[in-house]
Scaffold this motif. Structure first.
Motif, mmCIF file in Angstrom:
data_model
loop_
_atom_site.group_PDB
_atom_site.id
_atom_site.type_symbol
_atom_site.label_atom_id
_atom_site.label_comp_id
_atom_site.label_asym_id
_atom_site.label_seq_id
_atom_site.Cartn_x
_atom_site.Cartn_y
_atom_site.Cartn_z
ATOM 1 N N SER A 10 0.856 -1.189 0.000
ATOM 2 C CA SER A 10 0.000 0.000 0.000
ATOM 3 C C SER A 10 0.888 1.233 0.000
ATOM 4 C CB SER A 10 -0.960 -0.039 1.172
ATOM 5 O OG SER A 10 -0.247 -0.377 2.346
ATOM 6 N N GLU A 11 1.123 1.829 1.158
ATOM 7 C CA GLU A 11 1.989 2.989 1.164
ATOM 8 C C GLU A 11 3.439 2.555 1.205
ATOM 9 O OE1 GLU A 11 1.722 6.773 3.751
ATOM 10 O OE2 GLU A 11 3.165 5.465 4.708
ATOM 11 N N ILE A 12 4.252 3.235 0.448
ATOM 12 C CA ILE A 12 5.676 2.938 0.451
ATOM 13 C C ILE A 12 6.404 4.169 0.984
ATOM 14 C CG2 ILE A 12 7.630 2.244 -0.957
ATOM 15 C CD1 ILE A 12 5.424 0.240 -1.019
ATOM 16 N N SER A 13 7.149 4.000 2.032
ATOM 17 C CA SER A 13 7.978 5.104 2.520
ATOM 18 C C SER A 13 9.418 4.817 2.138
ATOM 19 C CB SER A 13 7.874 5.225 4.038
ATOM 20 O OG SER A 13 6.572 5.616 4.387
ATOM 21 N N VAL A 14 10.049 5.788 1.555
ATOM 22 C CA VAL A 14 11.409 5.591 1.082
ATOM 23 C C VAL A 14 12.368 6.276 2.036
ATOM 24 C CG1 VAL A 14 12.977 5.926 -0.838
ATOM 25 C CG2 VAL A 14 10.566 5.555 -1.269
ATOM 26 N N SER A 15 13.299 5.525 2.569
ATOM 27 C CA SER A 15 14.152 6.097 3.589
ATOM 28 C C SER A 15 15.338 6.866 3.005
ATOM 29 C CB SER A 15 14.707 4.994 4.495
ATOM 30 O OG SER A 15 15.579 4.166 3.749
ATOM 31 N N GLU A 16 15.723 6.501 1.802
ATOM 32 C CA GLU A 16 16.883 7.198 1.238
ATOM 33 C C GLU A 16 16.420 8.047 0.055
ATOM 34 O OE1 GLU A 16 19.773 3.484 2.402
ATOM 35 O OE2 GLU A 16 19.829 4.287 0.392
ATOM 36 N N MET A 18 15.203 9.145 -3.504
ATOM 37 C CA MET A 18 14.056 8.549 -4.177
ATOM 38 C C MET A 18 14.452 7.602 -5.292
ATOM 39 S SD MET A 18 11.887 9.900 -2.343
ATOM 40 C CE MET A 18 10.334 9.507 -3.087
ATOM 41 N N ALA A 62 4.318 -3.492 6.273
ATOM 42 C CA ALA A 62 5.172 -2.460 6.849
ATOM 43 C C ALA A 62 4.679 -1.062 6.540
ATOM 44 C CB ALA A 62 6.603 -2.619 6.317
ATOM 45 N N PHE A 63 3.595 -0.943 5.829
ATOM 46 C CA PHE A 63 3.164 0.382 5.408
ATOM 47 C C PHE A 63 1.679 0.585 5.682
ATOM 48 C CE2 PHE A 63 6.634 -1.143 3.032
ATOM 49 C CZ PHE A 63 6.199 -2.279 2.403
ATOM 50 N N MET A 66 -2.101 4.884 1.653
ATOM 51 C CA MET A 66 -2.283 6.310 1.436
ATOM 52 C C MET A 66 -3.344 6.513 0.389
ATOM 53 S SD MET A 66 1.439 8.049 1.490
ATOM 54 C CE MET A 66 0.778 9.590 0.964
ATOM 55 N N ILE B 6 2.637 5.312 -3.598
ATOM 56 C CA ILE B 6 3.183 6.627 -3.338
ATOM 57 C C ILE B 6 4.513 6.435 -2.607
ATOM 58 C CG2 ILE B 6 2.855 8.840 -2.202
ATOM 59 C CD1 ILE B 6 0.854 8.434 -4.347
ATOM 60 N N VAL B 8 7.311 8.048 -0.491
ATOM 61 C CA VAL B 8 7.405 9.236 0.356
ATOM 62 C C VAL B 8 8.807 9.315 0.948
ATOM 63 C CG1 VAL B 8 6.417 10.461 2.307
ATOM 64 C CG2 VAL B 8 4.997 8.924 0.959
ATOM 65 N N PRO B 10 11.690 11.037 3.529
ATOM 66 C CA PRO B 10 11.615 11.603 4.889
ATOM 67 C C PRO B 10 11.308 13.092 4.891
ATOM 68 C CG PRO B 10 13.525 10.188 4.699
ATOM 69 C CD PRO B 10 12.947 10.309 3.318
ATOM 70 N N TYR B 56 12.852 -1.162 -5.467
ATOM 71 C CA TYR B 56 13.126 -0.878 -4.067
ATOM 72 C C TYR B 56 12.934 -2.161 -3.284
ATOM 73 C CZ TYR B 56 12.447 3.959 -5.524
ATOM 74 O OH TYR B 56 12.547 5.171 -6.164
ATOM 75 N N GLY B 61 11.613 -1.872 7.673
ATOM 76 C CA GLY B 61 10.274 -1.316 7.604
ATOM 77 C C GLY B 61 10.069 -0.276 6.529
ATOM 78 N N LEU B 62 11.116 0.109 5.829
ATOM 79 C CA LEU B 62 10.984 1.102 4.773
ATOM 80 C C LEU B 62 11.587 0.570 3.480
ATOM 81 C CD1 LEU B 62 12.081 4.315 6.704
ATOM 82 C CD2 LEU B 62 9.768 3.670 6.087
ATOM 83 N N TYR B 63 11.055 1.066 2.392
ATOM 84 C CA TYR B 63 11.633 0.668 1.106
ATOM 85 C C TYR B 63 12.789 1.589 0.747
ATOM 86 C CZ TYR B 63 8.262 -2.888 0.020
ATOM 87 O OH TYR B 63 7.537 -4.035 0.037
#
Lengths: 235, 93
Positions: A10-16, A18, A62-63, A66, B6, B8, B10, B56, B61-63
């Motif tokens: 679902s939602e993907i948060s990218v830590s580094e 893009m 993990a997400f 959104m 989506i 996102v 940080p 990715y 916990g994050l991609y």
């Protein structure tokens, strides 16, 4: 045979940053990927779509989902011209090198393409109808450049003005701080002066009291010295 | 059915991407990506007549971009296997 389990994120948060690793694929290959994903996902877990509504409760997910898709959120990246591309196996041994291509950089509208055939040691290649092996173009990541959207000139100007205002504000804050210190110092001095004045006033008051009492004592003795004068008045 | 994700950062920057494929390799021959969710998304960019995909993988916990070269090699092999039809699907999440 390699095994995969498909899932529906679902939602993907990218830590580094893009930019993920990239490869370019032909349309029939991307269709194959899509079909593989959609078909297997539907067949293997028909209840997945129902579970999507309870994403937040899924402990394996993990997400969070959104739902708010912002307009104009897509950020396009532009690929630099590439010169060499290599296919490597798991041990990073180069098993095939693509030819060097000297690209004409005068026309930036053209994006470079290098077709690389999958190595011959890949058996049982699916025939896509053209008797050619599926072709995957590999683009070295270090040659991929992501360009940021250029800021609107008006926005840029506003940003610069804002930065100046913030800088001025910092200066004013420093001045105010300095004035506050001076005021406190002057206030302290004034208090000292007031203390001294009050002390002096007290001393004067005491002295006046003493003089008064002395005067009163002196006045009382003169009356007793001439009692006849009093008697004359009464008569 | 078209899936979108989506991305996102940080800092709050959001990128919308079309999901092409999302999988977890269960293959012991690919230890660097075994049991690690991987997604392939369409960037919207074209390289000539080819579609550019981004990849990715899930870390803590994050991609994140697949910054491990061994893992990246295994991801590419998995994609090639999928395209070539050399892939067995064991259930899905």
């Amino acid at each position: 045979m390699a095994k995969v389990s498909l899932f529906k994120p679902s939602e993907i948060s990218v830590s580094e940053e893009m930019k993920g690793k990239q490869i370019a694929v032909k349309e029939n290959n991307i269709t194959s990927l899509n079909d593989f994903y959609q078909t297997n996902l539907k067949v293997e877990s028909p209840i997945v779509e129902e579970q999507i509504t309870n994403v937040e409760e899924s402990k394996d997910n993990a997400f969070a989902f959104m739902n708010n898709l912002e307009e104009n959120a897509v950020n396009n990246s532009i690929l630099e011209n590439e010169e060499t591309v290599s296919i490597m196996d798991n041990t990073e041994e180069v098993i095939e090198n693509a030819p060097v291509v000297n690209l004409d950089t005068t026309n930036l509208d053209e994006t470079p393409v290098i077709d690389i055939t999958i190595p011959a040691n890949e058996p049982d290649v699916v025939d896509d109808g053209t008797n050619n092996a599926p072709i995957i173009n590999l683009i070295p990541d270090e040659q991929i450049v992501e360009t940021e959207e250029e800021m609107d000139p008006e926005l840029k100007e506003i940003q610069e003005r804002l930065n100046q205002v913030i800088a001025d504000l910092d200066q004013y804050k420093k001045k105010i701080k300095k004035l506050e210190i001076e005021i406190n110092e002057n206030l302290e001095k004034s208090r000292e002066v007031l203390k001294d004045t009050q002390a002096a006033a007290k001393i004067m008051s005491i002295q006046q009291e003493r003089q008064k009492s002395i005067s009163e004592e002196a006045t009382g003795d003169s009356v007793l010295e001439d009692p006849t004068r009093i008697l004359n008045i009464v008569a | 059915m078209e899936d979108k994700v989506i991305l996102v950062s940080p800092s709050g920057v959001k990128l919308e991407r079309k999901l092409v494929c999302a999988f977890t390799s269960l293959d012991s021959d690919r230890p660097n990506i075994k049991n690690i969710p991987v997604i392939a998304v369409e960037t919207g960019e074209m390289n000539g007549a080819n579609y550019v995909l981004e990849f990715y993988w899930e870390q803590n916990g994050l991609y994140t971009p697949v910054n491990n070269e061994n893992a990246w090699g295994e991801v590419k092999k998995t994609i090639i296997d999928i395209i070539n039809g050399k892939m067995e699907v064991e259930g899905s999440i």
